[in-house]
Design a protein around this motif. Structure first.
Motif, short mmCIF file in Angstrom:
data_model
loop_
_atom_site.label_atom_id
_atom_site.label_comp_id
_atom_site.label_asym_id
_atom_site.label_seq_id
_atom_site.Cartn_x
_atom_site.Cartn_y
_atom_site.Cartn_z
N ASP A 1 -13.86 23.06 48.28
CA ASP A 1 -12.41 23.00 48.42
C ASP A 1 -12.01 21.61 48.86
OD1 ASP A 1 -12.25 25.68 47.79
OD2 ASP A 1 -12.33 26.32 49.88
N CYS A 2 -10.86 21.18 48.47
CA CYS A 2 -10.36 19.88 48.92
C CYS A 2 -8.85 19.98 49.11
CB CYS A 2 -10.71 18.78 47.94
SG CYS A 2 -9.88 18.93 46.35
N VAL A 3 -8.33 19.02 49.83
CA VAL A 3 -6.91 18.94 50.08
C VAL A 3 -6.44 17.58 49.59
CG1 VAL A 3 -5.13 18.88 51.86
CG2 VAL A 3 -7.07 20.42 52.11
N LEU A 4 -5.41 17.56 48.76
CA LEU A 4 -4.83 16.32 48.28
C LEU A 4 -3.67 15.96 49.20
CD1 LEU A 4 -4.37 14.03 46.24
CD2 LEU A 4 -2.92 15.62 44.97
N VAL A 5 -3.75 14.78 49.77
CA VAL A 5 -2.65 14.25 50.56
C VAL A 5 -2.03 13.16 49.69
CG1 VAL A 5 -2.01 13.09 52.70
CG2 VAL A 5 -3.90 14.73 52.69
N PRO A 6 -0.88 13.45 49.08
CA PRO A 6 -0.30 12.52 48.11
C PRO A 6 0.35 11.31 48.79
CG PRO A 6 1.14 14.41 48.39
CD PRO A 6 -0.09 14.67 49.23
N ASN A 7 -0.46 10.31 49.08
CA ASN A 7 0.00 9.11 49.76
C ASN A 7 -0.44 7.90 48.95
OD1 ASN A 7 0.78 7.14 51.50
ND2 ASN A 7 -0.73 7.57 53.06
N GLY A 8 0.43 7.43 48.07
CA GLY A 8 0.09 6.27 47.27
C GLY A 8 -0.91 6.57 46.17
N VAL A 9 -0.92 7.80 45.68
CA VAL A 9 -1.87 8.21 44.66
C VAL A 9 -1.11 8.77 43.47
CG1 VAL A 9 -3.66 9.91 44.12
CG2 VAL A 9 -3.67 8.75 46.33
N TYR A 10 -1.60 8.46 42.29
CA TYR A 10 -1.06 9.06 41.08
C TYR A 10 -2.05 10.15 40.66
CZ TYR A 10 1.90 4.95 41.02
OH TYR A 10 2.79 3.99 41.36
N PRO A 11 -1.76 11.43 40.96
CA PRO A 11 -2.71 12.51 40.67
C PRO A 11 -3.20 12.53 39.23
CG PRO A 11 -0.92 13.33 42.02
CD PRO A 11 -0.54 11.93 41.60
N GLN A 12 -2.37 12.14 38.29
CA GLN A 12 -2.79 12.16 36.89
C GLN A 12 -3.96 11.20 36.63
OE1 GLN A 12 0.21 11.16 38.04
NE2 GLN A 12 0.81 9.22 37.09
N ASP A 13 -4.12 10.18 37.47
CA ASP A 13 -5.24 9.25 37.31
C ASP A 13 -6.58 9.92 37.62
OD1 ASP A 13 -3.39 7.33 36.67
OD2 ASP A 13 -3.54 6.27 38.60
N TYR A 14 -6.56 11.06 38.28
CA TYR A 14 -7.78 11.74 38.70
C TYR A 14 -8.02 13.05 37.97
CZ TYR A 14 -7.49 8.21 42.22
OH TYR A 14 -7.42 6.99 42.82
N ALA A 15 -7.11 13.43 37.08
CA ALA A 15 -7.18 14.73 36.41
C ALA A 15 -8.44 14.87 35.55
CB ALA A 15 -5.94 14.95 35.56
N ALA A 16 -8.90 13.80 34.94
CA ALA A 16 -10.04 13.88 34.02
C ALA A 16 -11.36 13.53 34.70
CB ALA A 16 -9.82 12.96 32.83
N ALA A 17 -11.34 13.26 35.99
CA ALA A 17 -12.58 12.88 36.68
C ALA A 17 -13.56 14.04 36.68
CB ALA A 17 -12.27 12.45 38.11
N ARG A 18 -14.84 13.70 36.52
CA ARG A 18 -15.86 14.76 36.51
C ARG A 18 -16.06 15.29 37.91
NH1 ARG A 18 -20.55 12.67 38.50
NH2 ARG A 18 -20.70 10.42 38.47
N GLN A 19 -16.44 16.53 38.01
CA GLN A 19 -16.69 17.16 39.31
C GLN A 19 -18.15 16.97 39.69
OE1 GLN A 19 -14.26 18.66 41.25
NE2 GLN A 19 -12.97 17.71 39.73
N PRO A 20 -18.42 16.53 40.91
CA PRO A 20 -19.82 16.34 41.33
C PRO A 20 -20.50 17.69 41.56
CG PRO A 20 -18.36 15.97 43.17
CD PRO A 20 -17.48 16.18 41.95
N ALA A 21 -21.81 17.67 41.46
CA ALA A 21 -22.58 18.88 41.78
C ALA A 21 -22.54 19.11 43.28
CB ALA A 21 -24.02 18.70 41.31
#
Length: 99
Positions: A1-21
């Motif tokens: 689980d993670c929590v996104l704290v939207p502070n100076g971040v463009y969430p769309q820039d991270y949408a395609a990032a691979r998920q770590p094991a």
């Protein structure tokens, strides 16, 4: 689980990032200026928790020059722990893959 704290971040820039094991550890990340404004007592307490790793990325710089020695001491103490790592400055365009 993670929590996104939207502070100076463009969430769309991270949408395609691979998920770590998942390796079972809880990973706490901080990405930004590492300065005397950080709560080092809190970071020390987090680093004391079993099964927790802390990853820091960003420049180490004192905003108040008179606190540079204090900052260096606190950073050195934190980074001396086996479960804390500093990865230097990570360019924004590389941050999603890094995370």
């Amino acid at each position: 689980d993670c929590v996104l704290v939207p502070n100076g971040v463009y969430p769309q820039d991270y949408a395609a990032a691979r998920q770590p094991a998942a390796d079972g550890d809880v990973v706490v990340g901080y990405f930004g200026a590492i300065s005397e404004l950080l709560d080092f007592d809190l970071l020390d307490a987090i680093a004391d928790l079993p099964g927790v790793r802390i990853h820091l990325a960003g420049p180490i710089a004192a905003f108040a020059p008179e606190r540079a020695t204090e900052l260096a001491t606190r950073v050195d103490g934190l980074l001396a722990r086996r479960n804390v790592a500093h990865h230097g400055v990570v360019d924004y365009q590389d941050l999603a893959e890094f995370l």
